[in-house]
Design a protein around this motif. Structure first.
Motif, mmCIF file in Angstrom:
data_model
loop_
_atom_site.group_PDB
_atom_site.id
_atom_site.type_symbol
_atom_site.label_atom_id
_atom_site.label_comp_id
_atom_site.label_asym_id
_atom_site.label_seq_id
_atom_site.Cartn_x
_atom_site.Cartn_y
_atom_site.Cartn_z
ATOM 1 N N THR A 1 0.811 -1.216 0.000
ATOM 2 C CA THR A 1 0.000 0.000 0.000
ATOM 3 C C THR A 1 0.844 1.266 0.000
ATOM 4 O OG1 THR A 1 -0.124 -0.094 2.411
ATOM 5 C CG2 THR A 1 -1.950 -1.075 1.190
ATOM 6 N N ASN A 2 0.228 2.333 -0.455
ATOM 7 C CA ASN A 2 0.799 3.677 -0.385
ATOM 8 C C ASN A 2 -0.308 4.626 0.054
ATOM 9 O OD1 ASN A 2 3.663 3.669 -1.802
ATOM 10 N ND2 ASN A 2 2.348 2.356 -3.007
ATOM 11 N N TYR A 3 0.070 5.647 0.846
ATOM 12 C CA TYR A 3 -0.888 6.646 1.301
ATOM 13 C C TYR A 3 -0.290 8.037 1.165
ATOM 14 C CZ TYR A 3 -3.058 2.643 3.611
ATOM 15 O OH TYR A 3 -3.645 1.428 3.866
ATOM 16 N N THR A 4 -1.137 9.002 0.815
ATOM 17 C CA THR A 4 -0.678 10.367 0.831
ATOM 18 C C THR A 4 -0.600 10.848 2.281
ATOM 19 O OG1 THR A 4 -1.012 12.519 -0.245
ATOM 20 C CG2 THR A 4 -2.945 11.472 0.700
ATOM 21 N N ASP A 5 0.229 11.857 2.537
ATOM 22 C CA ASP A 5 0.495 12.267 3.914
ATOM 23 C C ASP A 5 -0.761 12.684 4.667
ATOM 24 O OD1 ASP A 5 3.751 13.812 3.292
ATOM 25 O OD2 ASP A 5 3.159 11.730 3.633
ATOM 26 N N VAL B 1 -3.638 11.515 4.820
ATOM 27 C CA VAL B 1 -4.505 10.449 5.340
ATOM 28 C C VAL B 1 -3.739 9.372 6.094
ATOM 29 C CG1 VAL B 1 -6.109 10.854 3.432
ATOM 30 C CG2 VAL B 1 -4.468 8.964 3.290
ATOM 31 N N LYS B 2 -2.422 9.452 6.113
ATOM 32 C CA LYS B 2 -1.632 8.443 6.814
ATOM 33 C C LYS B 2 -2.011 8.386 8.283
ATOM 34 C CE LYS B 2 2.569 8.262 4.013
ATOM 35 N NZ LYS B 2 4.002 8.638 3.917
ATOM 36 N N GLY B 3 -2.178 7.177 8.792
ATOM 37 C CA GLY B 3 -2.546 6.994 10.184
ATOM 38 C C GLY B 3 -4.039 7.081 10.440
ATOM 39 N N ARG B 4 -4.811 7.549 9.460
ATOM 40 C CA ARG B 4 -6.273 7.654 9.618
ATOM 41 C C ARG B 4 -7.013 6.732 8.662
ATOM 42 N NH1 ARG B 4 -8.855 12.243 8.460
ATOM 43 N NH2 ARG B 4 -7.380 12.888 6.855
ATOM 44 N N PHE B 5 -6.494 6.556 7.476
ATOM 45 C CA PHE B 5 -7.135 5.721 6.455
ATOM 46 C C PHE B 5 -6.346 4.434 6.289
ATOM 47 C CE2 PHE B 5 -9.270 9.281 3.713
ATOM 48 C CZ PHE B 5 -9.825 9.815 4.856
ATOM 49 N N ALA B 6 -7.049 3.367 5.980
ATOM 50 C CA ALA B 6 -6.394 2.087 5.717
ATOM 51 C C ALA B 6 -7.127 1.360 4.600
ATOM 52 C CB ALA B 6 -6.377 1.225 6.976
ATOM 53 N N VAL B 7 -6.359 0.778 3.709
ATOM 54 C CA VAL B 7 -6.929 -0.003 2.600
ATOM 55 C C VAL B 7 -6.699 -1.472 2.890
ATOM 56 C CG1 VAL B 7 -6.870 -0.451 0.124
ATOM 57 C CG2 VAL B 7 -6.435 1.858 0.985
ATOM 58 N N ASN C 1 -10.973 6.664 9.280
ATOM 59 C CA ASN C 1 -11.198 6.967 10.687
ATOM 60 C C ASN C 1 -10.805 8.402 10.991
ATOM 61 O OD1 ASN C 1 -11.922 4.235 11.173
ATOM 62 N ND2 ASN C 1 -9.760 3.685 11.390
ATOM 63 N N ASN C 2 -11.301 8.906 12.115
ATOM 64 C CA ASN C 2 -10.981 10.270 12.548
ATOM 65 C C ASN C 2 -11.174 11.257 11.391
ATOM 66 O OD1 ASN C 2 -10.142 12.355 14.205
ATOM 67 N ND2 ASN C 2 -7.965 11.992 13.824
ATOM 68 N N LEU C 3 -12.328 11.192 10.772
ATOM 69 C CA LEU C 3 -12.595 12.025 9.604
ATOM 70 C C LEU C 3 -12.664 13.497 9.974
ATOM 71 C CD1 LEU C 3 -15.099 9.655 7.844
ATOM 72 C CD2 LEU C 3 -13.053 10.617 6.772
ATOM 73 N N LYS C 4 -12.212 14.321 9.036
ATOM 74 C CA LYS C 4 -12.172 15.766 9.212
ATOM 75 C C LYS C 4 -13.011 16.432 8.130
ATOM 76 C CE LYS C 4 -7.362 15.341 10.773
ATOM 77 N NZ LYS C 4 -5.970 15.780 10.549
ATOM 78 N N PRO C 5 -13.473 17.643 8.370
ATOM 79 C CA PRO C 5 -14.255 18.329 7.330
ATOM 80 C C PRO C 5 -13.515 18.422 5.994
ATOM 81 C CG PRO C 5 -14.499 19.468 9.413
ATOM 82 C CD PRO C 5 -13.468 18.402 9.634
ATOM 83 N N GLU C 6 -12.205 18.530 6.038
ATOM 84 C CA GLU C 6 -11.447 18.623 4.789
ATOM 85 C C GLU C 6 -11.380 17.292 4.030
ATOM 86 O OE1 GLU C 6 -10.443 19.565 7.833
ATOM 87 O OE2 GLU C 6 -8.307 19.115 8.168
ATOM 88 N N ASP C 7 -11.897 16.226 4.613
ATOM 89 C CA ASP C 7 -11.984 14.949 3.898
ATOM 90 C C ASP C 7 -13.238 14.886 3.015
ATOM 91 O OD1 ASP C 7 -10.803 13.364 6.873
ATOM 92 O OD2 ASP C 7 -9.645 13.752 5.043
ATOM 93 N N THR C 8 -14.079 15.892 3.110
ATOM 94 C CA THR C 8 -15.300 15.921 2.310
ATOM 95 C C THR C 8 -14.984 15.939 0.826
ATOM 96 O OG1 THR C 8 -16.591 17.025 4.026
ATOM 97 C CG2 THR C 8 -17.336 17.305 1.751
ATOM 98 N N GLY C 9 -15.742 15.142 0.062
ATOM 99 C CA GLY C 9 -15.562 15.108 -1.375
ATOM 100 C C GLY C 9 -16.181 13.864 -1.980
#
Length: 125
Positions: A58-62, A64-70, A84-92
């Motif tokens: 896997t690879n993650y952009t910075d 989302v690292k530590g919050r998202f998992a595939v 996990n630990n979603l933030k308003p800036e994750d909206t899309g």
């Protein structure tokens, strides 16, 4: 023909969690790399993660690292994006995409062969 079907979006409060799924429709996803992308309102689409379906690398952009998992359910031919630990800036709108004939590549490819239909994720109180 490689087709992807997504599901799992919705409205969640900040700090909450959602899980998105991406399933290969009538196509086994062996030898593919699956990428996850998102597009916020008024912004360009950004790649946030990718996974080699065969090897599980896997690879993650910075952001989302530590919050998202595939992770992968091989029996269901499905890739999940656990957020996990979603933030308003994750909206899309979130999209999955597949690059076929990936081989042993562990990096996110610049181009993909097929895209899911997208699913809306809204993080708001």
């Amino acid at each position: 023909q490689l087709r992807l079907v997504e599901s799992g979006g919705g409205l969640v409060q900040p700090g909450g969690s959602l899980r998105l799924s991406c399933t290969g429709s009538e196509y086994v996803l062996d030898d593919t790399i699956i990428g996850w992308f998102r597009q916020a309102p008024g912004k360009e689409r950004e790649g946030i993660s990718c996974i080699n379906f065969t090897f599980g690398t896997t690879n993650y952009t910075d952001s989302v690292k530590g919050r998202f998992a595939v992770n992968i359910n091989y029996n269901e031919n499905t890739i999940y994006l656990q957020m996990n630990n979603l933030k308003p800036e994750d909206t899309g709108v979130y999209y999955c995409a597949a690059r076929d004939r990936a081989g042993i590549s562990t990096s996110c490819p610049p181009e993909y062969d097929a895209w899911g239909q997208g699913t809306q994720v809204t993080v708001s109180s």
